[in-house]
Each structure stands twice: as structure tokens, then as C-alpha cells.
Design a protein around this motif. Structure first.
Motif, PDB file in Angstrom:
ATOM      1  N   ARG A   1       0.771  -0.993  -0.140  1.00  0.00           N
ATOM      2  CA  ARG A   1      -0.088   0.594   0.318  1.00  0.00           C
ATOM      3  C   ARG A   1       0.489   1.465   0.050  1.00  0.00           C
ATOM      4  O   ARG A   1       0.185   2.142  -0.641  1.00  0.00           O
ATOM      5  N   ARG A   2       1.884   1.067   1.180  1.00  0.00           N
ATOM      6  CA  ARG A   2       2.685   2.683   0.771  1.00  0.00           C
ATOM      7  C   ARG A   2       3.283   2.968  -0.358  1.00  0.00           C
ATOM      8  O   ARG A   2       3.304   3.449  -0.478  1.00  0.00           O
ATOM      9  N   ALA A   3       3.660   2.162  -0.786  1.00  0.00           N
ATOM     10  CA  ALA A   3       4.814   2.121  -2.260  1.00  0.00           C
ATOM     11  C   ALA A   3       3.404   2.295  -3.164  1.00  0.00           C
ATOM     12  O   ALA A   3       4.184   3.139  -4.152  1.00  0.00           O
ATOM     13  N   SER A   4       2.434   1.807  -3.286  1.00  0.00           N
ATOM     14  CA  SER A   4       1.639   1.806  -4.934  1.00  0.00           C
ATOM     15  C   SER A   4       0.814   3.095  -4.749  1.00  0.00           C
ATOM     16  O   SER A   4       0.890   3.988  -5.515  1.00  0.00           O
ATOM     17  N   ASP A   5       0.455   4.197  -3.305  1.00  0.00           N
ATOM     18  CA  ASP A   5      -0.014   5.087  -2.732  1.00  0.00           C
ATOM     19  C   ASP A   5       1.242   6.593  -3.128  1.00  0.00           C
ATOM     20  O   ASP A   5       0.644   7.305  -3.971  1.00  0.00           O
ATOM     21  N   ALA A   6       2.898   5.832  -3.144  1.00  0.00           N
ATOM     22  CA  ALA A   6       4.109   6.440  -3.384  1.00  0.00           C
ATOM     23  C   ALA A   6       3.746   6.895  -5.112  1.00  0.00           C
ATOM     24  O   ALA A   6       3.800   8.160  -5.626  1.00  0.00           O
ATOM     25  N   ALA A   7       3.851   5.822  -5.262  1.00  0.00           N
ATOM     26  CA  ALA A   7       3.989   5.580  -6.545  1.00  0.00           C
ATOM     27  C   ALA A   7       2.355   6.536  -7.677  1.00  0.00           C
ATOM     28  O   ALA A   7       2.637   7.086  -8.645  1.00  0.00           O
ATOM     29  N   LYS A   8       1.511   6.727  -7.248  1.00  0.00           N
ATOM     30  CA  LYS A   8       0.029   6.752  -7.783  1.00  0.00           C
ATOM     31  C   LYS A   8       0.462   8.317  -7.187  1.00  0.00           C
ATOM     32  O   LYS A   8      -0.069   9.327  -8.419  1.00  0.00           O
ATOM     33  N   GLN A   9       0.614   9.123  -6.109  1.00  0.00           N
ATOM     34  CA  GLN A   9       0.744  10.621  -6.521  1.00  0.00           C
ATOM     35  C   GLN A   9       1.926  10.821  -6.996  1.00  0.00           C
ATOM     36  O   GLN A   9       1.774  12.006  -7.413  1.00  0.00           O
TER      37      GLN A   9
END
Length: 683
Positions: free
Chosen positions: A320-328
Motif C-alpha cells: 500500500r505504501r509503495a503503491s500510494d507513493a507511485a500513484k501520487q
């Protein structure tokens, strides 16, 4: 009276005789299955929702044909039992599966018309619903199980009597409540409690139980969301029936009036989760990952039908943390509503398994293009645009694999006309991009500064076929061998071939090393993961584990890992790509992000500036970004820098060191923040 006696004789004879062959044999098989059914068997056979979670166990998606949540007998409250038996079968606790009085009365009144209506006990309804919603393999089977004929009614009665001999009343009632439809694609009391009240069955109030019992009677016309007045009227009728002193659980008149005074209290919106990967609500980082997972599971032995009925729990590799960072980061560089430009990023963790941690884009996964959504997987599937000079990595890898060193000097002329490759019938001439100075340099420095002429010459020396094969070995499996030159998936018979790899080889296309061919962002990320894993390729897996409805592990048919190049070659290649953030084409983006740890990286830009990419990795995480024109009329992309988003223009000026590199560094700064600094292999 004579007619009733005849009907009674027929019924008794039917119940005592064995099933006939043919269609009767099929029903007999079903009878045997129903007769031996226990709560554990029902749990195994009942179609169930499959739940997909992130790596930490948080649900991100559900798959189902029928939304159903299994409920145990002890989880059904007494008020629900009273409500359903009061309205559907008031003699349920006393009869042996068939209400003889009601059945004879209904058969007599319908004998002339050849069909029977009413008089079905809950046990009989359980049989019918089980046949319709569990046993039936198609619509034809389901219709046969629902046909309103005396023959069907008699078969149903026989099955009900058999069922009463092998199951307790509590098991039968719970089984019925688990299989019966409640409208809004919701089946069973567990799912109904969540859909309409965002609760669990054991917490249902009297008024809630009465409403659900009312819906069972006519789930379409009594839909409380669209027809609240009729629904509340029917609910109150059920509440009144619950005060009958003959009930096992008797509701007092006072409590009944209180329950009738309550509003419907139906959730708005309904609490049923979205089905599948589209429409995951606020979880817009999950859609592309979910779609890749679905495809991956199908290839690994769990097809859509199994996924939608099997009740699996799929714990994925989604971080979740990596995915949210990439999305942002993707949306920061290219806002969602940016017309005609997609910005996609994938992240894969190197190691013994190449676990996919993020699959995102500036686009959201959905069916509303006007809101910047797309229902096509633009992250894992091969896209029509190339990754540019990132493909020079494959030529360099082939050279190192043949014994070259990253410190060997290679020639960099200002332009070069190949004596090996052709541009159609004409000689193939290539020049360097603006700002790339001619002059000899090491292979390591060439990877950082990316001169076209040097890599076309090197490609001649190592052999085009070897460079193409290296691309496939390192990770471009689908991109090289599973699609044709336009990026379309190859048909099984190869009629729309040849494959992209074969087309490059056949036509002797020296431009391969300049990365013009369609590319998958995920596969590109997996190339970096292969290098960082000591030259070991593994399928980019989105799965941590799959368990069945009973919690047992489910094995998948995943491709095995392969040692495609030696650890020594992989280490040299990683060191060869280690200068990009220091003196190479992504230096400016790295400095702007504050990047300060070892990295291997490579930028790429296609000739008409319609796409650009960045590939980078540390030993802890690999990732790739592809920025490309995704509209129906793709044009060049202009990147003005600063806070202004890119836009479509004439000739374009985007490079891999701009939007793609900025996206990668912004995301990976957050991903690596809690991680220790680790040196690159091969140092």
C-alpha cells in the motif's frame, strides 16, 4: 374429494418409488447429494465470494457471481428465524419437510391447470434454491429447477423428505438462509445483512430481520432502495406475524409496535462491495493491480469462474505504501485529467520471487474516459509505444555476456551508417540526440550519456539476434514473444504474427537498440529486478498466497525462475548503469528529488517524442515509468518543466530524464525512506 384422493395416492407412490432413468436419474443424483449434505458439505459446495487483499491482509477487491457470505447456524439470531418461518413456513419446526395440508390444498386448486403454486415449505424452497443457484450449470438447468409443474413439485417434495432425514432443522434453516436471494445481486443472510444494513447476521434487529424476511418473498418488487413504501408495509406484516403465539420465538405486541415504528434504515449506498476490478471506489491505486492479478490467476489455474464462486482468499503482494507513493508521483507529474498523455509506473521487488509491489498510472481504472479513466490495463500489458534508449541495456548485456567489460572503450561518432542494418532498402544511418557529444568513452559512460551511434555499432558486433534474445531473457517475455509488431497479442495459431522478436530479426532492424518497439511497463520493471537478483528471472508475481474457503493453501501453476545470465554479468551490468543519476541523463531529476543512494538507471526517448521512459533500481526495489501519448491521435509530448504539466504539441521535447525520471525519483524517495542504504551488486 375423489380428486384429492387420487392426488394423494400419486404423491405417496412417488415418494416411495426410486427415481427413474434419464432426467429422473439427474434429479436422483441431486437427491443423493442433498440427502448426504451436512453443513460442512454445504460450505464447500456453495458459491462463495473470493476476497483479494493487499500484502497486509486489507481487502482491496471482491469477485463473485452471487454476493454471498457464509453464515453458521449459531450466527443466525432467533428474531431472524422467527421472521422467516412466520412469513414463509409457520409449521416449519413441526413438519417433516412437506406441509401435507398446504400441498394437497394447492395441488387440488391447481390440478386443472397442470401447475402448482404455493404451499412450499422452507425445506422445499431450500431444495429449489439449491438446485437453481448451486447445482444448475446454466440458465436452462436453472429454469428446469423452477418450472411450475406437478412433476417438479413431487420431485421437490421427495428431496425435502430425504433432506429432513439427514439434516437438523437448524441446519436446513441456515442452509436456506445461505442460498436464498435477497435482491440486488445479494444471496444469503450474511451478504444481505451487510448489503442492506452494513452489519452481520448476529446483530440484526427485529425490524431488520423482518425486512429481510419480507424481501425474500419478492426481492424485485420489494426492493427497499427503489420501493420503500411497499417494503415497509410488507416488513410490518412480517412483524405482526411474529407475534403469533405458536411461533418458537414469540414477539410481544409492545416490541412489535416499537419495531414497526422504526424507519427502514437501509444503508445508502448499499453495503455490497464492488464486484471485480472496476469501480473500487477510493482505492484508485488498486485497479490496474487487480486486473493484472485476475489475468495472472487465470494463467495459473484459477479462471474467472473459479474465482467468482470458489470463496478464495488471495493475499497479494501489493504494498500500500509503495503503491500510494507511485500513484501520487504519477499524478503529480501528469494530472489525471491531462488530455492525451498517460504516465504509468510499475514497481517489482527483486529477490527469490519478483513480487509486484505497485501498478499505477495517472489514469484511474474505470469506465469513465471523461474522468480520466481507462478500463484497459495500461501498466502490465504491452503498450504501443517504445521505451527508447532503455533498450541499449540489452545490447550492453549481450556485450558483457560475450566477455566485454563496462570499462572497455567504445567509439562514439557523430553519425553512423551501418553496413549491416537496413532502413527498408536504404542503408541505416543514425545520429546522436541533441547534446550528446561524440568521442570515445567507456561502455559505462556510454550507458549514462546514451549515444545512439555507439550502440548501433555495438549491436552490429554482438549480433542483433543476441540483443533481442537478451531482452526476452531479462524480462520482456510477452513483449518480445507474445505480441506482434503492433503490440497486439498473438493468436494461438500465429495467424496475426510474426512475434515482435521474430519481426525484428527477419527485417534486420538495427533500430531495436533504440527502443522503438511496443513495451510493457511491468515487464520493463522486471528487467531491472532480474539484474538486481543476480541475473535470475522470475515471473513478476502479484500473489503472496491463495487459500480456499477452508483456509487450505491452493498451489498455483507459476512459471519457475530461471538463471538467465550469470551473477557476474548481472553485477557488471548493474555497475555499468550506476552513473545515470550522477553524470547521466537523469542527473537533474535525481538532484531535484534529493536522491543520495546507489542506483542503476537508464532513460529512454522515442524518435518523435511520443513516449519516454525511465528504468531504475536499487537492491531493494526496481521500477519503470513510461510516459506516452495515449489519445486516438497521438502527437509529440512537450515538457515545459517546473510545476506545469506536459501537453501534446507538434514535434515534442520530452525525454526520459524529464517526466519519467521525476516520477520515478519522487516515488522511490518515499519507498526507500525507511530502508537502509545498500550497495549495488558487482561493486
Amino acid at each position: 374429494m375423489f380428486g384429492l384422493c387420487v392426488l394423494a395416492g400419486v404423491l405417496v407412490a412417488f415418494l416411495m418409488m426410486p427415481m427413474a432413468s434419464g432426467a429422473g436419474a439427474v434429479v436422483n443424483q441431486t437427491t443423493d447429494a442433498m440427502a448426504s449434505m451436512s453443513s460442512s458439505l454445504a460450505k464447500r459446495d456453495m458459491p462463495q465470494v473470493s476476497t483479494v487483499t493487499d500484502r497486509d491482509g486489507k481487502p482491496i477487491a471482491h469477485f463473485f457471481k452471487d454476493y454471498r457470505v457464509e453464515t453458521k447456524p449459531e450466527e443466525v439470531p432467533e428474531n431472524m428465524k422467527s421472521a422467516i418461518t412466520s412469513v414463509e413456513d409457520k409449521r416449519f419446526w413441526n413438519h417433516g419437510g412437506v406441509d401435507w395440508q398446504g400441498t394437497m390444498r394447492a395441488m387440488a386448486s391447481n390440478a386443472g391447470g397442470g401447475s402448482t403454486q404455493g404451499a412450499s415449505t422452507i425445506t422445499q424452497q431450500y431444495v429449489k434454491n439449491y438446485l437453481v443457484h448451486v447445482v444448475a450449470k446454466n440458465e436452462v438447468d436453472a429454469e428446469r429447477a423452477k418450472e411450475t409443474t406437478i412433476a417438479r413439485k413431487l420431485r421437490e417434495a421427495k428431496m425435502a423428505v430425504e433432506l429432513e432425514r439427514t439434516m437438523t432443522k437448524e441446519e436446513i434453516l441456515t442452509g436456506y438462509l445461505n442460498v436464498v436471494p435477497f435482491g440486488n445481486q445479494t444471496f444469503g443472510i450474511g451478504a444481505a445483512a451487510r448489503t442492506y444494513f452494513n452489519t452481520t447476521p448476529d446483530k440484526l434487529t427485529v425490524s431488520q430481520s423482518a425486512l429481510l424476511a419480507a424481501i425474500v418473498n419478492q426481492p424485485g418488487s420489494l426492493n427497499p432502495e427503489t420501493n420503500p413504501q411497499d417494503a415497509i408495509q410488507r416488513r410490518n406484516t412480517v412483524i405482526d406475524l411474529m407475534t403469533d403465539p405458536h411461533n418458537r420465538y414469540v414477539l410481544t405486541k409492545e416490541d412489535a409496535e416499537k419495531a414497526k415504528a422504526e424507519p427502514l434504515g437501509v444503508a445508502s449506498p448499499l453495503g455490497r462491495p464492488p464486484n471485480g476490478c472496476v469501480g473500487l471506489g477510493d482505492g484508485t491505486t488498486d485497479g490496474f493491480f487487480c486486473e493484472y492479478l485476475r489475468d495472472y490467476l487465470e494463467k495459473s489455474g484459477i479462471d474467472d469462474d473459479k474465482l467468482e464462486t470458489g470463496g478464495y482468499t488471495v493475499r497479494t503482494t501489493l504494498d500500500r505504501r509503495a503503491s500510494d507513493a507511485a500513484k501520487q508521483a504519477a499524478e503529480k507529474q501528469v494530472p489525471t485529467q491531462t488530455e492525451g498523455i498517460a504516465n504509468a509506473m510499475a514497481a517489482v521487488e527483486p529477490g527469490d520471487k519478483h513480487q509486484v509491489r505497485a501498478l499505477v498510472a495517472n489514469r484511474d481504472f474505470g469506465n469513465n474516459p471523461s474522468a480520466g479513466q481507462t478500463a484497459y490495463d495500461i501498466v502490465s500489458r504491452v503498450q504501443p509505444f517504445g521505451a527508447g534508449s532503455i533498450y541499449k541495456v540489452f545490447t550492453a548485456a549481450a556485450a558483457i555476456n560475450q566477455g566485454r567489460s563496462i570499462f572497455d572503450t567504445i567509439d562514439v561518432p557523430p553519425s553512423y551508417t551501418s553496413q549491416v542494418f537496413k532502413n527498408g532498402t536504404a542503408p541505416y544511418t543514425v545520429s546522436n540526440a541533441e547534446g550528446v557529444q561524440p568521442g570515445p568513452r567507456t561502455l559505462q559512460m556510454a550507458l549514462a550519456t546514451s549515444p545512439n551511434t555507439a550502440f548501433v555499432k555495438l549491436e552490429e558486433q554482438v549480433g542483433l539476434n543476441n540483443a533481442v534474445d537478451m531482452a526476452s531473457k531479462l524480462g520482456l517475455r510477452q513483449g518480445m514473444n507474445g505480441v506482434n509488431s503492433s503490440g497486439s497479442t498473438l493468436d494461438e495459431d500465429g495467424s496475426n504474427g510474426p512475434s515482435q522478436a521474430e519481426a525484428v530479426k527477419r527485417n534486420n532492424r538495427g533500430a531495436f537498440t533504440l527502443g522503438y518497439t511496443p513495451t510493457s511497463v511491468l515487464e520493463l520493471s522486471n528487467v531491472a529486478a532480474t539484474i538486481m537478483s543476480g541475473g535470475k528471472w522470475c515471473p513478476p508475481t502479484p500473489v503472496e498466497e491463495v487459500t480456499d474457503r477452508n483456509g487450505n493453501p491452493v498451489p498455483l501453476k507459476e512459471a519457475p525462475c530461471e538463471q538467465v545470465i550469470s551473477p557476474q554479468v548481472a553485477g557488471q551490468l548493474a555497475q555499468g548503469m550506476s552513473l545515470d543519476d550522477k553524470v547521466g541523463t537523469s542527473k537533474q531529476a535525481a538532484q531535484a528529488a534529493g536522491w543520495n543512494r546507489p542506483l542503476m538507471g537508464k532513460t529512454g526517448t522515442t524518435q518523435e517524442h511520443k513516449s519516454a521512459a525511465f528504468l531504475g533500481a536499487t537492491p531493494q526495489m526496481a521500477g519503470a515509468v513510461l510516459t506516452y501519448a495515449d489519445g486516438s491521435r497521438p502527437r509529440g509530448i512537450c515538457d515545459s518543466g517546473g510545476d506545469a504539466p506536459p501537453f501534446l504539441c507538434g514535434e515534442g521535447n520530452i525525454y526520459g530524464g524529464k517526466v519519467p525520471a521525476r516520477t520515478w525519483y519522487d516515488a522511490m524517495m518515499q519507498v526507500h525512506a525507511p530502508l537502509p542504504v545498500v550497495p549495488l551488486p558487482g561493486g
